[in-house]
Design a protein around this motif. Structure first.
Motif, PDB file in Angstrom:
ATOM      1  N   GLU A 131       0.833  -1.199   0.000  1.00  0.00           N
ATOM      2  CA  GLU A 131       0.000   0.000   0.000  1.00  0.00           C
ATOM      3  C   GLU A 131       0.870   1.253   0.000  1.00  0.00           C
ATOM      4  OE1 GLU A 131      -3.162  -0.319  -0.443  1.00  0.00           O
ATOM      5  OE2 GLU A 131      -3.052  -2.514  -0.246  1.00  0.00           O
ATOM      6  N   SER A 132       0.402   2.282  -0.666  1.00  0.00           N
ATOM      7  CA  SER A 132       1.075   3.585  -0.640  1.00  0.00           C
ATOM      8  C   SER A 132       0.231   4.562   0.163  1.00  0.00           C
ATOM      9  CB  SER A 132       1.278   4.116  -2.060  1.00  0.00           C
ATOM     10  OG  SER A 132       0.029   4.352  -2.693  1.00  0.00           O
ATOM     11  N   SER A 133       0.873   5.573   0.716  1.00  0.00           N
ATOM     12  CA  SER A 133       0.142   6.563   1.502  1.00  0.00           C
ATOM     13  C   SER A 133      -0.636   7.524   0.620  1.00  0.00           C
ATOM     14  CB  SER A 133       1.115   7.356   2.383  1.00  0.00           C
ATOM     15  OG  SER A 133       2.080   8.022   1.578  1.00  0.00           O
ATOM     16  N   LYS A 134      -0.100   7.791  -0.575  1.00  0.00           N
ATOM     17  CA  LYS A 134      -0.745   8.675  -1.545  1.00  0.00           C
ATOM     18  C   LYS A 134      -0.096   8.442  -2.905  1.00  0.00           C
ATOM     19  CE  LYS A 134       2.166  12.187   0.586  1.00  0.00           C
ATOM     20  NZ  LYS A 134       2.184  13.460   1.318  1.00  0.00           N
ATOM     21  N   PRO A 135      -0.819   8.678  -4.009  1.00  0.00           N
ATOM     22  CA  PRO A 135      -0.302   8.352  -5.340  1.00  0.00           C
ATOM     23  C   PRO A 135       0.573   9.454  -5.918  1.00  0.00           C
ATOM     24  CG  PRO A 135      -2.544   9.143  -5.540  1.00  0.00           C
ATOM     25  CD  PRO A 135      -2.228   9.131  -4.059  1.00  0.00           C
ATOM     26  N   THR A 136       1.620   9.820  -5.167  1.00  0.00           N
ATOM     27  CA  THR A 136       2.479  10.938  -5.537  1.00  0.00           C
ATOM     28  C   THR A 136       3.940  10.525  -5.438  1.00  0.00           C
ATOM     29  OG1 THR A 136       2.591  11.722  -3.246  1.00  0.00           O
ATOM     30  CG2 THR A 136       0.766  12.565  -4.598  1.00  0.00           C
ATOM     31  N   VAL A 137       4.831  11.437  -5.841  1.00  0.00           N
ATOM     32  CA  VAL A 137       6.268  11.179  -5.706  1.00  0.00           C
ATOM     33  C   VAL A 137       6.619  10.931  -4.243  1.00  0.00           C
ATOM     34  CG1 VAL A 137       8.555  12.217  -5.938  1.00  0.00           C
ATOM     35  CG2 VAL A 137       6.884  12.466  -7.791  1.00  0.00           C
ATOM     36  N   ASP A 138       6.067  11.732  -3.358  1.00  0.00           N
ATOM     37  CA  ASP A 138       6.333  11.545  -1.932  1.00  0.00           C
ATOM     38  C   ASP A 138       5.822  10.193  -1.445  1.00  0.00           C
ATOM     39  OD1 ASP A 138       7.362  12.610   0.560  1.00  0.00           O
ATOM     40  OD2 ASP A 138       5.278  12.749   1.211  1.00  0.00           O
ATOM     41  N   GLY A 139       4.662   9.767  -1.950  1.00  0.00           N
ATOM     42  CA  GLY A 139       4.149   8.446  -1.595  1.00  0.00           C
ATOM     43  C   GLY A 139       5.082   7.344  -2.045  1.00  0.00           C
ATOM     44  N   GLY A 140       5.720   7.530  -3.201  1.00  0.00           N
ATOM     45  CA  GLY A 140       6.697   6.553  -3.680  1.00  0.00           C
ATOM     46  C   GLY A 140       7.914   6.478  -2.790  1.00  0.00           C
ATOM     47  N   ARG A 141       8.374   7.634  -2.318  1.00  0.00           N
ATOM     48  CA  ARG A 141       9.523   7.633  -1.396  1.00  0.00           C
ATOM     49  C   ARG A 141       9.183   6.877  -0.105  1.00  0.00           C
ATOM     50  NH1 ARG A 141       9.741  13.482  -2.595  1.00  0.00           N
ATOM     51  NH2 ARG A 141      11.267  13.843  -4.263  1.00  0.00           N
ATOM     52  N   GLN A 142       7.979   7.119   0.387  1.00  0.00           N
ATOM     53  CA  GLN A 142       7.587   6.539   1.671  1.00  0.00           C
ATOM     54  C   GLN A 142       7.456   5.016   1.626  1.00  0.00           C
ATOM     55  OE1 GLN A 142       4.107   8.568   3.181  1.00  0.00           O
ATOM     56  NE2 GLN A 142       5.013  10.586   2.875  1.00  0.00           N
ATOM     57  N   VAL A 143       7.182   4.452   0.459  1.00  0.00           N
ATOM     58  CA  VAL A 143       6.963   3.008   0.372  1.00  0.00           C
ATOM     59  C   VAL A 143       8.264   2.248   0.096  1.00  0.00           C
ATOM     60  CG1 VAL A 143       6.506   2.718  -2.120  1.00  0.00           C
ATOM     61  CG2 VAL A 143       5.210   1.363  -0.450  1.00  0.00           C
ATOM     62  N   ALA A 144       9.371   2.954  -0.058  1.00  0.00           N
ATOM     63  CA  ALA A 144      10.631   2.305  -0.443  1.00  0.00           C
ATOM     64  C   ALA A 144      11.066   1.242   0.560  1.00  0.00           C
ATOM     65  CB  ALA A 144      11.728   3.358  -0.619  1.00  0.00           C
ATOM     66  N   ARG A 145      10.947   1.509   1.861  1.00  0.00           N
ATOM     67  CA  ARG A 145      11.349   0.529   2.874  1.00  0.00           C
ATOM     68  C   ARG A 145      10.517  -0.744   2.763  1.00  0.00           C
ATOM     69  NH1 ARG A 145      14.593   2.504   7.084  1.00  0.00           N
ATOM     70  NH2 ARG A 145      14.941   4.770   7.004  1.00  0.00           N
ATOM     71  N   ASP A 146       9.223  -0.578   2.508  1.00  0.00           N
ATOM     72  CA  ASP A 146       8.353  -1.751   2.367  1.00  0.00           C
ATOM     73  C   ASP A 146       8.747  -2.575   1.145  1.00  0.00           C
ATOM     74  OD1 ASP A 146       6.947  -0.984   4.608  1.00  0.00           O
ATOM     75  OD2 ASP A 146       5.366   0.027   3.478  1.00  0.00           O
ATOM     76  N   VAL A 147       9.144  -1.893   0.075  1.00  0.00           N
ATOM     77  CA  VAL A 147       9.576  -2.600  -1.135  1.00  0.00           C
ATOM     78  C   VAL A 147      10.811  -3.451  -0.829  1.00  0.00           C
ATOM     79  CG1 VAL A 147      10.582  -2.300  -3.438  1.00  0.00           C
ATOM     80  CG2 VAL A 147       8.564  -0.971  -2.774  1.00  0.00           C
ATOM     81  N   LEU A 148      11.785  -2.869  -0.171  1.00  0.00           N
ATOM     82  CA  LEU A 148      12.997  -3.632   0.162  1.00  0.00           C
ATOM     83  C   LEU A 148      12.687  -4.785   1.103  1.00  0.00           C
ATOM     84  CD1 LEU A 148      15.675  -0.815   0.622  1.00  0.00           C
ATOM     85  CD2 LEU A 148      15.344  -2.350  -1.327  1.00  0.00           C
ATOM     86  N   ALA A 149      11.799  -4.547   2.070  1.00  0.00           N
ATOM     87  CA  ALA A 149      11.456  -5.599   3.032  1.00  0.00           C
ATOM     88  C   ALA A 149      10.700  -6.744   2.380  1.00  0.00           C
ATOM     89  CB  ALA A 149      10.619  -5.010   4.173  1.00  0.00           C
ATOM     90  N   SER A 150      10.043  -6.490   1.273  1.00  0.00           N
ATOM     91  CA  SER A 150       9.244  -7.532   0.594  1.00  0.00           C
ATOM     92  C   SER A 150      10.107  -8.573  -0.091  1.00  0.00           C
ATOM     93  CB  SER A 150       8.315  -6.891  -0.435  1.00  0.00           C
ATOM     94  OG  SER A 150       9.037  -6.463  -1.594  1.00  0.00           O
ATOM     95  N   GLY A 151      11.369  -8.244  -0.354  1.00  0.00           N
ATOM     96  CA  GLY A 151      12.246  -9.175  -1.066  1.00  0.00           C
ATOM     97  C   GLY A 151      12.063  -9.147  -2.567  1.00  0.00           C
ATOM     98  N   ALA A 152      11.174  -8.294  -3.083  1.00  0.00           N
ATOM     99  CA  ALA A 152      10.945  -8.210  -4.524  1.00  0.00           C
ATOM    100  C   ALA A 152      12.136  -7.570  -5.217  1.00  0.00           C
ATOM    101  CB  ALA A 152       9.686  -7.400  -4.807  1.00  0.00           C
ATOM    102  N   THR A 153      12.438  -8.078  -6.410  1.00  0.00           N
ATOM    103  CA  THR A 153      13.507  -7.473  -7.221  1.00  0.00           C
ATOM    104  C   THR A 153      12.937  -6.698  -8.398  1.00  0.00           C
ATOM    105  OG1 THR A 153      13.707  -9.487  -8.571  1.00  0.00           O
ATOM    106  CG2 THR A 153      15.132  -9.308  -6.625  1.00  0.00           C
ATOM    107  N   ALA A 154      11.608  -6.687  -8.513  1.00  0.00           N
ATOM    108  CA  ALA A 154      10.938  -5.916  -9.568  1.00  0.00           C
ATOM    109  C   ALA A 154       9.676  -5.304  -8.975  1.00  0.00           C
ATOM    110  CB  ALA A 154      10.593  -6.798 -10.761  1.00  0.00           C
TER     111      ALA A 154
END
Length: 348
Positions: free
Chosen positions: A231-254
């Motif tokens: 999930e993202s907090s908002k559909p913006t550039v800032d929302g993308g920055r905020q979700v980065a930790r979750d992306v890394l924690a997910s183990g996804a490479t794409a």
């Protein structure tokens, strides 16, 4: 098309206050053109009721005086304002730029003016704006609406309504078919050695975000990739920055994101953390907004034909205003993958 009168048409020049600057009226046009005011009224309200020569003389005089037509005054006898409304979810989001341009270009070509409003991603604000607009415009386009289906159907029962980026039974819709573009994206990622993919979702009330997740799931099942939704907090550039930790924690490479803004913010945050894109993680956006290729590396994205969506929605709406029935099924437009530098082979 021009109106028979404007806001000052009911006042003859003789009745204006001394020194008062007033908008030109049909009386001014009549005096300059050397015809009766009634002739001006006929020429401007219903072209064809006077001779072509007289019509041109009147139009030239109106142009000289910078006469501005008043659609609301014309609506009194005709019931039409020659305006259509467009409500977008976020006016600052480049996703909507081409939709607005497509709708405006099509409307203008058919002598309609486009009136614009935004909902700021709020269903309540959207409903208020829609009700206010429908009191003055002839029809309404809703781009990525956040209201529930029943409220949209209620609006459509009042005046013609067309929806973009969402399917609603009983309401004409123009929808990008995400399956083709998503399938191309997942196939490309699988071919580049990726086995685990994350989808960064958009707003919870977004029908299109849910539809894109369904497409990602189906494509990942087909190409044997694992898929997780974040999930993202908002559909913006800032929302993308905020979700980065979750992306890394997910183990996804794409990663495939709900829109390009999320992808851009995610890329910026990962790069700031020392993660190499695309060597360590590939990122794919959605929509191919203006500026998607300005990033370093340039953003791979699933292109949605947004200008075509706006144009076709406006054309549908204007046809409905002429008495034609709306399409029984959603009008679909194709999406396609645009490969740039943010996706590629995974380097272990």
């Amino acid at each position: 098309m021009t109106e028979a009168t404007n806001s000052g048409a009911a006042t003859s020049p003789a009745k204006r206050g001394r020194g008062e600057k007033s908008s030109p009226t049909i009386y001014d046009i009549a005096r300059l053109a050397g015809v009766n005011p009634s002739t001006v009224s006929r020429a401007l309200s219903k072209p064809g009721r006077v001779s072509a020569k007289t019509q041109k003389i009147i139009e030239d005089a109106a142009g000289q005086l910078n006469y501005q037509v008043n659609p609301f005054a014309r609506a009194l006898p005709t019931g039409r304002t020659q305006t259509i409304g467009l409500i977008v979810a976020d006016i600052t989001n480049p996703t909507f730029f081409d939709i607005i341009r497509g709708a405006e270009t099509t409307g203008s070509a058919r002598d309609y003016t486009l009136v614009l409003a935004e909902s700021a991603e709020s269903p309540e604000t959207e409903l208020i704006a829609a009700r206010r607009m429908l009191s003055t415009v002839d029809g309404l386009i809703l781009a990525s609406p956040r209201m529930d289906d029943e409220k949209i159907r209620a609006l459509a029962a009042d005046k013609p309504v067309v929806v973009i980026n969402r399917e609603i039974e009983g309401v004409p819709c123009v929808v990008p078919d995400v399956n083709k573009g998503i399938s191309q994206a997942v196939r490309s990622l699988a071919a580049n050695g990726h086995q685990q993919l994350a989808y960064v979702a958009g707003p919870p009330q977004s029908w299109m975000s849910r539809r894109r997740w369904e497409g990602v799931q189906a494509a990942c099942d087909w190409y044997k990739l694992g898929a997780v939704r974040l999930e993202s907090s908002k559909p913006t550039v800032d929302g993308g920055r905020q979700v980065a930790r979750d992306v890394l924690a997910s183990g996804a490479t794409a990663v495939i994101t709900y829109n390009d803004l999320l992808a851009i913010g995610l890329m910026q945050e990962l790069q700031a953390a020392g993660i190499h894109v695309p060597d360590q993680i590939s990122i794919v956006g959605f929509d191919d907004i203006f500026g998607a290729d300005f990033t370093t590396p340039a953003l791979t994205t699933v292109r949605s034909p947004l200008g075509e969506c706006g144009s076709r929605a406006a054309a549908l709406l204007l046809d409905m205003l002429l008495g034609q029935d709306g399409p029984a099924e959603a009008v679909r437009v194709d999406t396609e993958l645009v490969v740039r530098g943010s996706s590629g082979r995974l380097i272990a």
